[in-house]
Design an enzyme around this catalytic site. Structure first.
Site, PDB file in Angstrom:
ATOM      1  N   TYR A 102       0.542  -1.475  -0.238  1.00 39.94           N
ATOM      2  CA  TYR A 102      -0.191  -0.035  -0.410  1.00 39.94           C
ATOM      3  C   TYR A 102       0.891   1.060  -0.344  1.00 39.94           C
ATOM      4  O   TYR A 102       1.856   1.143   0.635  1.00 39.94           O
ATOM      5  CB  TYR A 102      -1.148   0.121   2.021  1.00 39.94           C
ATOM      6  CG  TYR A 102      -1.420   1.037   1.271  1.00 39.94           C
ATOM      7  CD1 TYR A 102      -2.632   1.383   0.616  1.00 39.94           C
ATOM      8  CD2 TYR A 102      -1.368   2.109   2.143  1.00 39.94           C
ATOM      9  CE1 TYR A 102      -3.833   2.433   1.098  1.00 39.94           C
ATOM     10  CE2 TYR A 102      -2.022   3.543   1.623  1.00 39.94           C
ATOM     11  CZ  TYR A 102      -2.611   3.486   1.325  1.00 39.94           C
ATOM     12  OH  TYR A 102      -4.089   4.587   1.253  1.00 39.94           O
ATOM     13  N   GLU A 190      -3.443   7.175  -4.223  1.00 38.76           N
ATOM     14  CA  GLU A 190      -3.485   6.294  -3.680  1.00 38.76           C
ATOM     15  C   GLU A 190      -3.365   5.074  -4.371  1.00 38.76           C
ATOM     16  O   GLU A 190      -3.645   4.919  -5.310  1.00 38.76           O
ATOM     17  CB  GLU A 190      -4.822   5.785  -2.635  1.00 38.76           C
ATOM     18  CG  GLU A 190      -4.360   4.348  -1.755  1.00 38.76           C
ATOM     19  CD  GLU A 190      -6.511   4.391  -1.200  1.00 38.76           C
ATOM     20  OE1 GLU A 190      -5.898   4.839  -0.081  1.00 38.76           O
ATOM     21  OE2 GLU A 190      -7.116   3.715  -1.825  1.00 38.76           O
TER      22      GLU A 190
END
Length: 376
Positions: A102, A190
């Site tokens: 992530y 993101e």
């Protein structure tokens, strides 16, 4: 402003961030044609809606033959995810994943800087990771006067990738993501997951970008990507009329003048067990027309079961608000109860104007207004 995954991946590609081959489709027949063109056995069909949780909702499917590709496309294009209809899907080449990571940049208001967040536990359940094992998420504040030079990018990359080759690739991706964030006035960039493939390459197989609405005037090419939801259309219309409006999931419609008082009103409602349906600041104007438009805005939400009006009369005159309410309900046919708390300039005149009408319930304090709204 949010954009779709396929749009974010186009921006990623412009900055040299690796993404898998993909095609946007709006019909099942288009998905079938895209599957055949890719010349690979496995593809992923992904719903394109502006919300998270697509995988858990059944909006992401791996297929390995033409029959499944067509059927899953039919299923996904016919569904809604969190109330948003799926009108388009992204057909992406399946990637052999060895590990998922992530990576994101967002604003940390406490440090007044951009913050880089990374984790070796990427994937669908990153929210659970943040909740249950927050120590697995690494955070670095980025000094705006320094940015992300090579030495910092490599230092951050080595926290996830001890090997030089992969760390070098990761450092380059971190720098380009930071450029996207800064150059396009984003509030979030993101990648979840950033995939390490079995061949040792790093690839963004999902992409999310949120832009600062207040900076869109500097980026007409970004603004052109805007695909508003029905709620966002309502919010944009409210902005054109001079309101600050945000839709929420409750059933108590709130009309307030001033952002601070609006927040306090929502807090008071929550304190006594209620659920606000919106944030609505009508501003400091004494124009009754604004009250009429605000009432129409609140009552078009079918979830609203009661309206709570909390006005502090400083610049705004309470009698003008009362006149606006009376005029509004000459034009609006609704049985929704209306709780009104007026205090400040001409409050007594405003209250007297409303007392003769059974539709309005008059409160004198915020607590009293909140409890009356809950009872109604």
């Amino acid at each position: 402003m949010k954009i779709h995954e396929y749009q974010a991946k186009e921006i990623f590609s412009k900055y040299g961030i690796p993404v898998e081959r993909h095609t946007l489709c709006r019909t099942a027949a288009g998905v079938l044609a895209a599957y055949r063109r890719m010349g690979t056995d496995r593809v992923v069909i992904k719903a394109q809606v502006l919300t998270g949780g697509r995988g858990k909702a059944g909006g992401v499917k791996l297929v390995n033959n033409t029959e499944d590709a067509y059927q899953e496309a039919m299923n996904i294009l016919g569904m809604s995810i969190k109330g948003l209809p799926v009108n388009q899907v992204l057909v992406s080449e399946a990637v052999d994943i060895a590990a998922e990571y992530y990576v994101s940049y967002t604003i940390d208001r406490n440090t007044r800087s951009v913050v880089l967040m990374m984790s070796a536990s990427g994937g669908m359940d990153i929210e659970e990771v943040a909740r249950q094992t927050p120590e697995k998420i690494i955070r670095y504040s980025i000094n705006p006067f320094i940015g992300l030079p090579d030495y910092l990018a490599r230092r951050f990359a080595f926290t996830l990738f001890p090997q030089m080759e992969q760390a070098g690739k990761m450092a380059a991706i971190l720098q380009e993501l930071y450029k996207i964030f800064v150059e396009n006035d984003a509030s979030l960039v993101e990648v979840n997951p950033l995939a390490l493939t079995k061949k040792g390459t790093l690839m963004a197989i999902d992409a999310k970008i949120v832009f600062d609405d207040n900076a869109l005037y500097r980026h007409p090419e970004i603004h052109a990507l805007f695909d508003p939801t029905e709620e966002e259309k309502v919010e944009a219309d409210a902005k054109d009329k001079g309101f600050s409006y945000v839709h929420m999931d409750g059933n108590i419609g709130c009309m307030v003048n001033g952002a601070g008082l609006a927040m306090a009103t929502m807090d008071m409602t929550k304190l006594y067990g209620g659920q606000p349906a919106n944030f609505l600041d009508i501003g400091g104007s004494s124009n009754p027309v604004k009250v009429i438009e605000a009432m129409k805005l609140l009552l078009q939400d079918e979830k609203v079961k009661v309206v709570l009006i909390n006005i502090f009369g400083g610049i705004t005159r309470c009698d003008d608000v009362a006149m606006g309410l009376l005029q509004a309900f000459e034009q609006i046919n609704s049985n929704v109860p209306v709780i009104v708390r007026l205090t400040g300039t001409n409050e007594h005149i405003g209250r007297e104007l409303l007392r003769n009408y059974s539709r309005f319930q008059i409160a004198t304090t915020m607590k009293e207004a909140a409890l009356m709204a809950l009872k109604a």
